[in-house]
Scaffold this motif. Structure first.
Motif, PDB file in Angstrom:
ATOM      1  N   ILE A 268       0.895  -0.984   0.036  1.00  0.00           N
ATOM      2  CA  ILE A 268       0.192  -0.491   0.005  1.00  0.00           C
ATOM      3  C   ILE A 268       1.070   1.413  -0.191  1.00  0.00           C
ATOM      4  O   ILE A 268       0.695   2.046  -0.871  1.00  0.00           O
ATOM      5  N   LYS A 269       2.050   1.561   1.212  1.00  0.00           N
ATOM      6  CA  LYS A 269       2.739   2.600   0.971  1.00  0.00           C
ATOM      7  C   LYS A 269       4.049   2.507   0.137  1.00  0.00           C
ATOM      8  O   LYS A 269       4.425   1.684   0.034  1.00  0.00           O
ATOM      9  N   PRO A 270       4.229   3.189  -1.114  1.00  0.00           N
ATOM     10  CA  PRO A 270       5.015   3.423  -1.516  1.00  0.00           C
ATOM     11  C   PRO A 270       6.591   3.906  -0.914  1.00  0.00           C
ATOM     12  O   PRO A 270       6.551   4.041  -0.132  1.00  0.00           O
ATOM     13  N   PRO A 271       7.395   3.690  -1.802  1.00  0.00           N
ATOM     14  CA  PRO A 271       9.085   4.074  -0.644  1.00  0.00           C
ATOM     15  C   PRO A 271       8.773   5.360  -0.821  1.00  0.00           C
ATOM     16  O   PRO A 271       8.866   6.170  -1.387  1.00  0.00           O
ATOM     17  N   LYS A 272       9.766   5.739   0.359  1.00  0.00           N
ATOM     18  CA  LYS A 272      10.005   7.316   0.746  1.00  0.00           C
ATOM     19  C   LYS A 272      10.616   8.096  -0.327  1.00  0.00           C
ATOM     20  O   LYS A 272      10.694   9.106  -0.138  1.00  0.00           O
ATOM     21  N   GLU A 273      12.240   6.956  -0.553  1.00  0.00           N
ATOM     22  CA  GLU A 273      12.678   7.603  -1.415  1.00  0.00           C
ATOM     23  C   GLU A 273      12.904   7.258  -2.499  1.00  0.00           C
ATOM     24  O   GLU A 273      12.446   5.455  -3.022  1.00  0.00           O
ATOM     25  N   ILE A 274      13.238   7.536  -4.360  1.00  0.00           N
ATOM     26  CA  ILE A 274      13.162   7.047  -5.277  1.00  0.00           C
ATOM     27  C   ILE A 274      14.468   7.569  -6.226  1.00  0.00           C
ATOM     28  O   ILE A 274      15.348   8.283  -5.696  1.00  0.00           O
ATOM     29  N   GLU A 275      14.918   6.588  -6.987  1.00  0.00           N
ATOM     30  CA  GLU A 275      15.893   7.297  -7.645  1.00  0.00           C
ATOM     31  C   GLU A 275      15.519   8.265  -8.253  1.00  0.00           C
ATOM     32  O   GLU A 275      14.119   8.656  -9.540  1.00  0.00           O
ATOM     33  N   ASP A 276      16.280   9.450  -8.883  1.00  0.00           N
ATOM     34  CA  ASP A 276      16.549  10.042  -9.753  1.00  0.00           C
ATOM     35  C   ASP A 276      16.204  10.307 -11.239  1.00  0.00           C
ATOM     36  O   ASP A 276      17.886   9.872 -11.454  1.00  0.00           O
ATOM     37  N   PRO A 277      15.569  10.274 -12.081  1.00  0.00           N
ATOM     38  CA  PRO A 277      16.046  10.018 -13.153  1.00  0.00           C
ATOM     39  C   PRO A 277      16.102  10.750 -13.948  1.00  0.00           C
ATOM     40  O   PRO A 277      16.792  10.284 -14.811  1.00  0.00           O
ATOM     41  N   ASN A 278      16.956  11.687 -13.778  1.00  0.00           N
ATOM     42  CA  ASN A 278      18.136  13.058 -13.938  1.00  0.00           C
ATOM     43  C   ASN A 278      19.063  12.824 -13.373  1.00  0.00           C
ATOM     44  O   ASN A 278      19.960  13.736 -14.268  1.00  0.00           O
ATOM     45  N   ASP A 279      19.824  12.032 -13.125  1.00  0.00           N
ATOM     46  CA  ASP A 279      21.159  11.437 -12.466  1.00  0.00           C
ATOM     47  C   ASP A 279      21.329  10.924 -13.500  1.00  0.00           C
ATOM     48  O   ASP A 279      21.140   9.915 -13.985  1.00  0.00           O
ATOM     49  N   LYS A 280      22.662  11.037 -14.252  1.00  0.00           N
ATOM     50  CA  LYS A 280      23.667  10.471 -14.766  1.00  0.00           C
ATOM     51  C   LYS A 280      24.860   9.768 -14.149  1.00  0.00           C
ATOM     52  O   LYS A 280      25.455  10.582 -13.706  1.00  0.00           O
ATOM     53  N   LYS A 281      25.390   9.092 -14.901  1.00  0.00           N
ATOM     54  CA  LYS A 281      26.500   8.492 -14.425  1.00  0.00           C
ATOM     55  C   LYS A 281      27.955   9.713 -15.169  1.00  0.00           C
ATOM     56  O   LYS A 281      27.662   9.752 -16.829  1.00  0.00           O
ATOM     57  N   PRO A 282      28.624   9.895 -14.177  1.00  0.00           N
ATOM     58  CA  PRO A 282      30.144  10.634 -14.441  1.00  0.00           C
ATOM     59  C   PRO A 282      30.436   9.520 -15.639  1.00  0.00           C
ATOM     60  O   PRO A 282      30.646   8.558 -15.290  1.00  0.00           O
TER      61      PRO A 282
END
Length: 608
Positions: free
Chosen positions: A261-275
Motif C-alpha cells: 500500500i505504502k510507496p517508498p519514501k525515496e526513489i532514484e533520481d530519473p535525471n541523474d547520470k553516471k559521470p
C-alpha cells in the motif's frame, strides 16, 4: 510372516488411496468444526428434503437465489471489448437459470454460463451502495464447475459507485473496487482477491493482489461439487478468504498484498547520470608487470605427433571413396523426375587412402599470448547508481480498508468450458447473516452430494483413472490374501508317519542284529576272565534293582496306566514274533545257544 505381508500390502493401499484424495483436498485445520456439511443416508434424505428459498436476516446489501427462474434486476452487457476483432469482441455469451446437473435440490436453481469460447457479462445493482467505514464487508456465493474447467474464471467484480456507471456498457475496463473468486488457466489454479486502492495524491487506482493461498486448490475445480466462497474484510485492515466455511488465506491489507500500500519514501533520481570518469573496474592489469624474455607467443597450441608412423599399405594417391561398382540403377528410376542416377559411394581402401597426416597433440611449449596479472584498482569507485530523492508521490495510508464505495455486482468472464453454475450471492456486514444464508442454501447441496457419494469400488476406480500405477497396488493387495488363503486351505501332501512310531520307545525290545550279537559274544569272553568280580557286581546290582522294584510295587496303577502297559505288551509280542527268526539265525551264526538271558523291564507309565 504371511499375515505381516498382508497387512503391509493393505497399509500400502490405504496410504496410496488416502494420498490420492489428500492431494485433491485442502490442508486445513479444524475442518470438522468449521464445516457445515451434514452426512445423511440417501434413504433418509428423500423424506428430510424440505428446501425453502433462503431468506436473508439482518442488513444485507445484495442477495440473489435465482429460485424464481427469472433474471429480475440483472442486466446483460451490450458492450464490446477494445482492440479485438468485431466477431469476438462482443459479449454474446449465453446465460440460463437451471438446476444442477447432478445432486439437484428440488426447487433450487442457479445462474449457468452456457457458452464456450465466448465473452460473458452480466451485472446487477445493489440494494444500496456499500460504504467502507466501521463495518466489515462479507461477500459470499457458490460455484460449481459442472464439467470441470479447462481455462476460464468464475470470479465476481464489485463495481465502483460512479456517476457514469451504466450496466449495459459493463465490460473488462469498467472500474471495479474488488475482484474475488476462482480462476484457472493451464495448470495454474488461483483464488483471486484483488482490490483497487486509490492513490490519495495522484487519484490513480492501483491493483493490490493478496498473497496466494498456501493450500492446494485443485479439488475445488475438478470434483464437480458446489463450493462456497467467502471474503471477509475487517475495519482493522485484516482479511480472510474461506472455502466451504474454512479459512484458506488470511493476512493484513498493509503487509500481505503486492505491491504494498505504502510507496517508498525515496526513489532514484530519473535525471541523474553516471559521470564519464566514474571507474567501476574492481581489478585492472598490473602496470608494472613485464613479459618474460623467454615467453614465446609463436608456439602453436597443438603439434603433429612425431611418434606416429604411417600405416603400411596406406594409399596416398587413391581417393577415399569411389562409386560402388556392383551397384545397379533401379528399374523404376526416372531421370526426368529423379535426376541423373549415381552409384553410392564406398570406401576405396581397406587401410586408408588420400594424403596421410599424423594426429595432433598438445604442444608442451605452448604458452599463448602474454597478459599482465590483475591487481586491485586503486581508483575503483564501485557500481554507480542514481542518487535517491524524496518520492513526490509518497503517502502514508494506515487504514487501507477505507476503499471507494461500490454499488453493483458483475460477472465478466471468458471460458473454454460451459455450464459453470453460480448461486446464492449475498453481500452483508455480519458473518452470522452469511452463515445462516449458507445453512439455508448451500447446506442442502452438500447433504445431497454426500448421500450420493459413490461406493468404495467406484472411488478406487476414479482414483486409478488419474494414477494408473494404483492398479498395481490393487493387484498386489487383492493377490496377497488369495495366495494366503490358498496356501492355508489347499490340501498339501504330508509325509506319512509310520503308525508304529509310538513303539519306538526305550521300553520296546529292539531286534538284535548279527553285529550286535558278535559284540555281545566278545563282552562275554572278557567277562569269563573275571567271573568272580562280575558275579558279585551283578548280584549287588540285581539286589539294588529288586529293592527298588519292591518299594515301587505297592503303588496302584490307574486305568490309563494299565491300558498303556497292555498296549506296550501287545506291541512287544508282535515285535518279538517278528524277530524270532532273526534271533535264531544270529544264534546259529555264533555257534552257541548259551547266550546270556536278557530281561527287558517295562517302564512304568505314571500320570503327570
Amino acid at each position: 510372516m504371511r499375515f505381516q505381508a498382508f497387512w503391509l500390502c493393505l497399509g500400502l493401499l490405504f496410504i496410496s488411496i488416502n494420498a490420492e484424495f489428500m492431494d485433491d483436498d485442502v490442508e486445513m485445520e479444524d475442518f470438522e468444526e468449521n464445516s457445515e456439511e451434514i452426512d445423511v443416508n440417501e434413504s433418509e434424505l428423500s423424506s428430510e428434503i424440505k428446501y425453502k428459498t433462503p431468506q436473508p436476516i439482518g442488513e444485507v446489501y445484495f442477495a440473489e437465489t435465482f429460485d424464481s427462474g427469472r433474471l429480475a434486476g440483472w442486466v446483460l452487457s451490450k458492450a464490446k471489448k477494445d482492440d479485438m476483432d468485431e466477431e469476438i469482441s462482443i459479449y454474446d455469451g449465453r446465460w440460463e437459470i437451471e438446476e444442477l446437473k447432478e445432486n439437484q435440490v428440488p426447487g433450487d436453481r442457479g445462474l449457468v454460463l452456457k457458452s464456450r469460447a465466448k465473452h460473458h457479462a452480466i451485472s446487477a445493482v445493489l440494494a444500496k451502495p456499500f460504504i467502507f467505514a466501521d463495518k466489515p464487508l462479507i461477500v459470499q456465493y457458490e460455484v460449481n464447475f459442472q464439467d470441470g474447467i479447462d481455462c476460464g474464471g468464475a470470479y465476481i467484480k464489485l463495481l465502483a459507485d460512479t456517476d457514469d456507471l451504466i450496466l449495459e456498457n459493463f465490460y473488462d475496463k469498467t472500474s471495479y473496487i474488488i475482484m474475488f473468486g476462482p480462476d484457472k488457466c493451464g495448470e495454474d489454479y488461483k483464488l483471486h482477491f484483488i482490490f483497487r486502492h486509490k492513490h490519495p495524491k495522484t487519484g490513480v487506482f492501483e491493483e493490490k493482489h493478496a498473497k496466494p493461498p498456501d493450500v492446494d486448490l485443485k479439488k475445488f475445480f475438478t470434483d464437480r461439487k458446489t463450493h462456497l466462497y467467502t471474503l471477509v474484510m475487517n475495519p482493522d485492515d485484516t482479511f480472510e478468504v474461506l472455502v466451504d466455511q474454512t479459512v484458506v488465506n488470511k493476512g493484513s491489507l498493509l503487509e500481505d498484498v503486492v505491491p504494498p500500500i505504502k510507496p517508498p519514501k525515496e526513489i532514484e533520481d530519473p535525471n541523474d547520470k553516471k559521470p564519464e570518469e566514474w571507474d567501476e573496474r574492481a581489478k585492472i592489469p598490473d602496470p608494472s608487470a613485464v613479459k618474460p624474455e623467454d615467453w614465446d607467443e609463436s608456439e602453436p597450441a597443438q603439434i603433429e605427433d612425431s611418434s606416429v608412423v604411417k600405416p603400411a599399405g596406406w594409399l596416398d594417391d587413391e581417393p577415399k571413396f569411389i562409386p560402388d561398382p556392383n551397384a545397379e540403377k533401379p528399374d523404376d528410376w526416372n531421370e526426368d523426375t529423379d535426376g541423373e542416377w549415381e552409384a553410392p559411394q564406398i570406401p576405396a581402401c581397406r587401410i586408408g587412402c588420400g594424403e596421410w597426416k599424423p594426429p595432433m597433440i598438445d604442444n608442451p611449449k605452448y604458452k599463448g599470448v602474454w597478459r599482465p596479472p590483475l591487481v586491485d584498482n586503486p581508483n575503483y569507485q564501485g557500481i554507480w547508481s542514481p542518487r535517491k530523492i524524496p518520492n513526490p508521490d509518497y503517502f502514508e495510508d494506515d487504514h487501507p480498508f477505507l476503499l471507494t464505495s461500490f454499488s453493483a455486482l458483475g460477472l465478466e468472464l471468458w471460458s473454454m468450458t460451459s455450464d459453470i453454475y453460480f448461486d446464492n450471492f449475498i453481500i452483508c456486514s455480519e458473518k452470522e447473516v452469511a452463515d445462516h444464508w449458507a445453512a439455508d442454501g448451500w447446506r442442502w447441496k452438500i447433504m445431497i452430494a454426500n448421500a450420493n457419494k459413490p461406493g468404495v469400488l467406484k472411488q478406487l476406480m476414479a482414483a486409478a483413472e488419474g494414477h494408473p500405477w494404483l492398479w498395481l497396488i490393487y493387484l498386489v493387495t487383492a493377490g496377497v490374501p488369495i495366495a494366503l488363503i490358498t496356501s492355508f486351505c489347499w490340501p498339501r501332501k504330508v509325509k506319512k508317519k509310520y503308525k508304529d512310531t509310538e513303539y519306538k520307545k526305550t521300553d520296546i525290545c529292539i531286534p538284535q542284529t548279527k553285529g550286535v550279537l558278535e559284540q555281545e559274544e566278545k563282552e562275554e569272553k572278557a567277562a569269563l576272565e573275571k567271573p568272580m568280580d562280575l558275579e558279585e557286581e551283578k548280584k549287588q546290582n540285581d539286589g539294588e534293582m529288586l529293592e527298588k522294584e519292591e518299594e515301587s510295587e505297592p503303588e496302584e496303577k490307574s486305568e490309563e496306566e494299565i491300558e498303556i502297559i497292555e498296549g506296550q505288551e501287545e506291541s512287544n509280542q508282535s515285535n518279538k514274533s517278528g524277530s524270532e527268526d532273526e534271533m535264531k539265525e544270529a544264534d546259529e551264526s555264533t555257534g552257541s545257544g548259551d547266550g546270556p538271558i536278557k530281561s527287558v523291564r517295562k517302564r512304568r507309565v505314571r500320570k503327570d
